[in-house]
Scaffold this active site. Structure first.
Site, PDB file in Angstrom:
ATOM      1  N   LYS A  95      55.625 -17.799  20.900  1.00 20.64           N
ATOM      2  CA  LYS A  95      54.642 -18.800  20.442  1.00 20.64           C
ATOM      3  C   LYS A  95      53.973 -19.510  21.614  1.00 20.64           C
ATOM      4  CE  LYS A  95      58.024 -20.675  18.100  1.00 20.64           C
ATOM      5  NZ  LYS A  95      59.068 -19.643  18.219  1.00 20.64           N
ATOM      6  N   GLN A 127      60.638 -22.846  16.434  1.00 20.95           N
ATOM      7  CA  GLN A 127      61.597 -21.989  15.724  1.00 20.95           C
ATOM      8  C   GLN A 127      60.835 -20.894  14.957  1.00 20.95           C
ATOM      9  OE1 GLN A 127      62.308 -25.734  15.311  1.00 20.95           O
ATOM     10  NE2 GLN A 127      63.139 -25.261  17.298  1.00 20.95           N
ATOM     11  N   ASP A 138      61.607 -17.694  19.110  1.00 24.58           N
ATOM     12  CA  ASP A 138      61.415 -16.987  20.391  1.00 24.58           C
ATOM     13  C   ASP A 138      60.501 -15.768  20.285  1.00 24.58           C
ATOM     14  OD1 ASP A 138      63.182 -18.839  21.436  1.00 24.58           O
ATOM     15  OD2 ASP A 138      64.921 -17.550  21.105  1.00 24.58           O
ATOM     16  N   GLY A 169      62.209 -23.702  23.039  1.00 25.49           N
ATOM     17  CA  GLY A 169      61.910 -23.385  24.443  1.00 25.49           C
ATOM     18  C   GLY A 169      60.728 -22.447  24.414  1.00 25.49           C
ATOM     19  N   HIS A 170      59.570 -22.933  24.800  1.00 31.94           N
ATOM     20  CA  HIS A 170      58.342 -22.135  24.737  1.00 31.94           C
ATOM     21  C   HIS A 170      57.915 -21.773  26.160  1.00 31.94           C
ATOM     22  CE1 HIS A 170      57.302 -23.809  20.473  1.00 31.94           C
ATOM     23  NE2 HIS A 170      58.475 -23.218  20.544  1.00 31.94           N
TER      24      HIS A 170
HETATM   25  P1  GDP Z   1      58.763 -18.986  21.916  1.00 30.68           P
HETATM   26  O1  GDP Z   1      59.943 -19.850  21.717  1.00 30.68           O
HETATM   27  O2  GDP Z   1      58.281 -18.372  20.643  1.00 30.68           O
HETATM   28  O3  GDP Z   1      57.654 -19.646  22.674  1.00 30.68           O
HETATM   29  O4  GDP Z   1      59.264 -17.768  22.816  1.00 30.68           O
HETATM   30  P2  GDP Z   1      60.221 -17.878  24.120  1.00 30.68           P
HETATM   31  O5  GDP Z   1      59.417 -18.375  25.250  1.00 30.68           O
HETATM   32  O6  GDP Z   1      61.479 -18.560  23.799  1.00 30.68           O
HETATM   33  O7  GDP Z   1      60.630 -16.353  24.290  1.00 30.68           O
HETATM   34  C1  GDP Z   1      59.702 -15.359  24.477  1.00 30.68           C
HETATM   35  C2  GDP Z   1      60.032 -14.629  25.790  1.00 30.68           C
HETATM   36  O8  GDP Z   1      59.314 -13.421  25.847  1.00 30.68           O
HETATM   37  C3  GDP Z   1      59.616 -15.407  27.016  1.00 30.68           C
HETATM   38  O9  GDP Z   1      60.498 -15.108  28.069  1.00 30.68           O
HETATM   39  C4  GDP Z   1      58.228 -14.868  27.298  1.00 30.68           C
HETATM   40  O10 GDP Z   1      57.855 -15.007  28.666  1.00 30.68           O
HETATM   41  C5  GDP Z   1      58.394 -13.429  26.925  1.00 30.68           C
HETATM   42  N1  GDP Z   1      57.211 -12.737  26.389  1.00 30.68           N
HETATM   43  C6  GDP Z   1      56.234 -13.211  25.585  1.00 30.68           C
HETATM   44  N2  GDP Z   1      55.392 -12.228  25.229  1.00 30.68           N
HETATM   45  C7  GDP Z   1      55.837 -11.100  25.827  1.00 30.68           C
HETATM   46  C8  GDP Z   1      55.417  -9.743  25.819  1.00 30.68           C
HETATM   47  O11 GDP Z   1      54.461  -9.348  25.166  1.00 30.68           O
HETATM   48  N3  GDP Z   1      56.160  -8.863  26.559  1.00 30.68           N
HETATM   49  C9  GDP Z   1      57.242  -9.234  27.271  1.00 30.68           C
HETATM   50  N4  GDP Z   1      57.907  -8.311  27.953  1.00 30.68           N
HETATM   51  N5  GDP Z   1      57.674 -10.514  27.292  1.00 30.68           N
HETATM   52  C10 GDP Z   1      56.995 -11.424  26.568  1.00 30.68           C
HETATM   53  P1  IMO Z   2      61.794 -21.718  19.619  1.00 31.61           P
HETATM   54  O1  IMO Z   2      60.793 -22.762  19.245  1.00 31.61           O
HETATM   55  C1  IMO Z   2      65.465 -19.563  18.643  1.00 31.61           C
HETATM   56  C2  IMO Z   2      68.562 -21.773  16.480  1.00 31.61           C
HETATM   57  C3  IMO Z   2      69.854 -22.082  17.223  1.00 31.61           C
HETATM   58  C4  IMO Z   2      70.816 -22.095  16.056  1.00 31.61           C
HETATM   59  C5  IMO Z   2      70.021 -22.720  14.935  1.00 31.61           C
HETATM   60  C6  IMO Z   2      70.228 -24.220  14.770  1.00 31.61           C
HETATM   61  O2  IMO Z   2      62.002 -21.589  21.080  1.00 31.61           O
HETATM   62  O3  IMO Z   2      61.510 -20.429  18.948  1.00 31.61           O
HETATM   63  P2  IMO Z   2      69.566 -26.392  16.159  1.00 31.61           P
HETATM   64  O4  IMO Z   2      69.707 -26.708  17.610  1.00 31.61           O
HETATM   65  O5  IMO Z   2      68.166 -26.412  15.662  1.00 31.61           O
HETATM   66  O6  IMO Z   2      70.489 -27.195  15.312  1.00 31.61           O
HETATM   67  O7  IMO Z   2      70.089 -24.872  16.027  1.00 31.61           O
HETATM   68  O8  IMO Z   2      68.655 -22.487  15.265  1.00 31.61           O
HETATM   69  N1  IMO Z   2      67.335 -22.237  17.172  1.00 31.61           N
HETATM   70  C7  IMO Z   2      66.477 -21.423  17.777  1.00 31.61           C
HETATM   71  N2  IMO Z   2      66.517 -20.096  17.995  1.00 31.61           N
HETATM   72  N3  IMO Z   2      64.382 -20.270  19.037  1.00 31.61           N
HETATM   73  C8  IMO Z   2      64.306 -21.597  18.805  1.00 31.61           C
HETATM   74  O9  IMO Z   2      63.191 -22.322  19.066  1.00 31.61           O
HETATM   75  C9  IMO Z   2      65.395 -22.248  18.184  1.00 31.61           C
HETATM   76  N4  IMO Z   2      65.672 -23.521  17.836  1.00 31.61           N
HETATM   77  C10 IMO Z   2      66.841 -23.496  17.211  1.00 31.61           C
HETATM   78  O10 IMO Z   2      70.154 -21.072  18.150  1.00 31.61           O
HETATM   79  O11 IMO Z   2      71.122 -20.772  15.662  1.00 31.61           O
HETATM   80 MG    MG Z   3      61.885 -20.097  22.453  1.00 41.31          MG
END
Ligand code: GDP
Ligand code: IMO
Ligand code: MG
Length: 423
Positions: free
Chosen positions: A16, A224, A13, A40-41
């Site tokens: 990416k 991840q 998270d 979840g991207h």
């Molecule tokens: P990913 O899994 O690495 O793609 O990241 P996620 O989408 O799960 O989580 C990142 C969260 O931070 C999302 O809600 C994005 O919209 C938000 N986000 C990304 N970059 C920034 C930033 O620079 N500032 C803020 N405030 N939010 C951001």
């Molecule tokens: P992105 O790509 C954050 C965490 C789960 C749990 C552990 C194992 O959005 O960054 P799993 O379902 O893979 O067996 O869970 O890994 N986890 C993540 N945490 N971002 C993710 O993906 C994750 N994918 C799995 O919360 O702790």
């Molecule tokens: Mg994510």
């Protein structure tokens, strides 16, 4: 032409999805190499928000081809929902979205096994996203899995049935009650398979090899983060795939000498969702402020993310394992208004000060030692050039660069595509 990689350096998270979307205009092909719908991207542009789970984050760009590599595990049901969510964009999936025949399929019973395994662990549970990731990779390495390419065989339903029967027996081994309606799950699954079969399945290693020869530009998108890697993460509180740079080679069939830049993404602080050790975790007002301003809720499960200070010992470890050549710092805007910032620069491990990431980082083994920084008041969210960033933030970034010995090339100051500053 080399393949560039983009990976998360913390517990996922990091942002990416946002950065892949920002960078896609420079690339011909975006390729996911591991993980599955546990990811979840999030992408935000033109006032709209999209969360992608399996589909690569370059899908909204007209030119780029998006490839789901062999290292990814696909749940047809979730994949279908993702496609449905993209319907308003009239994207040509047949030519823009390619799927490796060697990617493994998540069956409904994989999800049930994930739930049974987690329930049986009680308090020791991993905190899995319950998407069936662990059981699917277990079947892959156990040489029992079902692959996308199997769907082109006449007897694919038999392959499905044999594996499902095995899973139903395995479920009996767990001493827990899991409620399910197999008929309903299978109806949904078979309907989704029909949709999946309309897409283009390819031998993706050959496709990429030809693309490299044709000098196409390729960006591999990780899911991840490094601290969730099955080998180098905080085992057993990890995911079941190789989230580090090596995973791009095995997850796409790209040789190590074809890898070019490795872009490492990290948040200006740290978050973690699910169970497992987290030395810099905060339980005070600072942690609550990060969670609130950063809107720290999981993009896949909606669970609140645990928050804490930046851990530079862990970041340096991730930089080294991955051979990171450029860093991208996300969510700097969330730290505006903190009087003092802290970053962990060493651990006290079993009574001794260390600067490497040790075997055990559980609370009773590790205490973080911090370096303090002066905070800044300015709102960063409408800033667009590196020069205008507050002096204190520049000092924070310079310190990080010196500590991990890699330059920070992008500073993200908000979730929108536009809120991205190049340095
Ligand atoms: P990913 O899994 O690495 O793609 O990241 P996620 O989408 O799960 O989580 C990142 C969260 O931070 C999302 O809600 C994005 O919209 C938000 N986000 C990304 N970059 C920034 C930033 O620079 N500032 C803020 N405030 N939010 C951001
Ligand atoms: P992105 O790509 C954050 C965490 C789960 C749990 C552990 C194992 O959005 O960054 P799993 O379902 O893979 O067996 O869970 O890994 N986890 C993540 N945490 N971002 C993710 O993906 C994750 N994918 C799995 O919360 O702790
Ligand atoms: Mg994510």
């Amino acid at each position: 032409m080399a393949v560039n990689l983009l990976l998360g350096l913390q517990w996922g998270d990091e942002g990416k999805g946002k950065i892949v979307d920002v960078l896609t205009s420079n690339y011909d092909i975006i390729a996911r190499f591991q993980g599955g719908p546990n990811a979840g991207h999030t992408l935000i542009f033109d006032g709209r928000k999209h969360v992608l789970h399996t589909i690569p984050s370059g899908i909204f760009h007209e030119k780029a081809v998006n490839l789901v590599g062999n290292g990814v595990v696909i749940d047809p049901v979730i994949f279908r929902k993702e496609l449905d969510n993209l319907a308003p964009y009239n994207l040509d999936f047949k030519s823009k979205l390619l799927i490796s025949r060697k990617a493994h399929l998540i069956l409904p019973t994989h999800r049930l096994l994930d739930a049974a395994s987690e329930t049986s662990k009680g308090k020791a549970k991993i905190g899995s996203t319950l998407k069936g990731i662990g059981p699917t990779y277990m079947d892959k390495t156990g040489r029992n899995g079902m692959r996308v390419g199997d769907l082109e065989l006449d007897n694919w339903k038999e392959i499905y049935q044999n594996l499902t029967n095995k899973h139903l027996k395995m479920l009996e081994f767990f001493d827990v009650e899991i409620q399910f309606d197999l008929y309903e799950l299978e109806t949904e699954f078979f309907n989704a398979i029909k949709v999946l079969k309309e897409l283009t399945f390819i031998d993706s290693e050959e496709y990429l090899s030809n693309a490299i020869k044709a000098k196409k530009t390729i960006l591999a998108e990780g899911a991840q983060g490094s601290l969730l890697d099955v080998d180098f993460g905080t085992y057993p509180f990890v995911t079941s795939s190789t989230t580090t740079a090596a995973g791009a080679c095995t997850g796409l069939g790209v040789a190590p000498n074809k890898i070019g830049d490795v872009f490492g993404i990290f948040k200006a602080y740290t978050t973690r969702v699910g169970s497992g050790p987290f030395p810099t975790e905060l339980f005070d007002e600072d942690g609550k402020q990060m969670a609130k301003i950063g809107n720290e809720f999981g993009a896949t499960t909606g669970r609140p993310r645990r928050c804490g200070w930046l851990d530079l010992v862990a970041l340096k470890y991730a930089v080294e394992i991955n051979g990171v050549t450029q860093l991208m710092m996300m969510k700097g805007d969330v730290l505006s208004g903190f009087k003092t910032l802290k970053a962990c620069t060493s651990y006290t491990y079993k009574g001794k000060e260390i600067t490497h990431f040790p075997y055990n980082i559980e609370e009773h083994n590790v205490t973080p030692n911090y370096t303090e920084f002066k905070g800044w008041k300015e709102d960063l969210t409408s800033m667009s050039s590196a020069e205008t960033l507050p002096k204190e933030l520049k000092e924070y970034i310079n310190f990080i660069e010196d500590f991990v010995e890699v330059p920070v090339k992008i500073v993200s100051v908000g979730p929108d595509r536009k809120q991205t500053i190049m340095r």
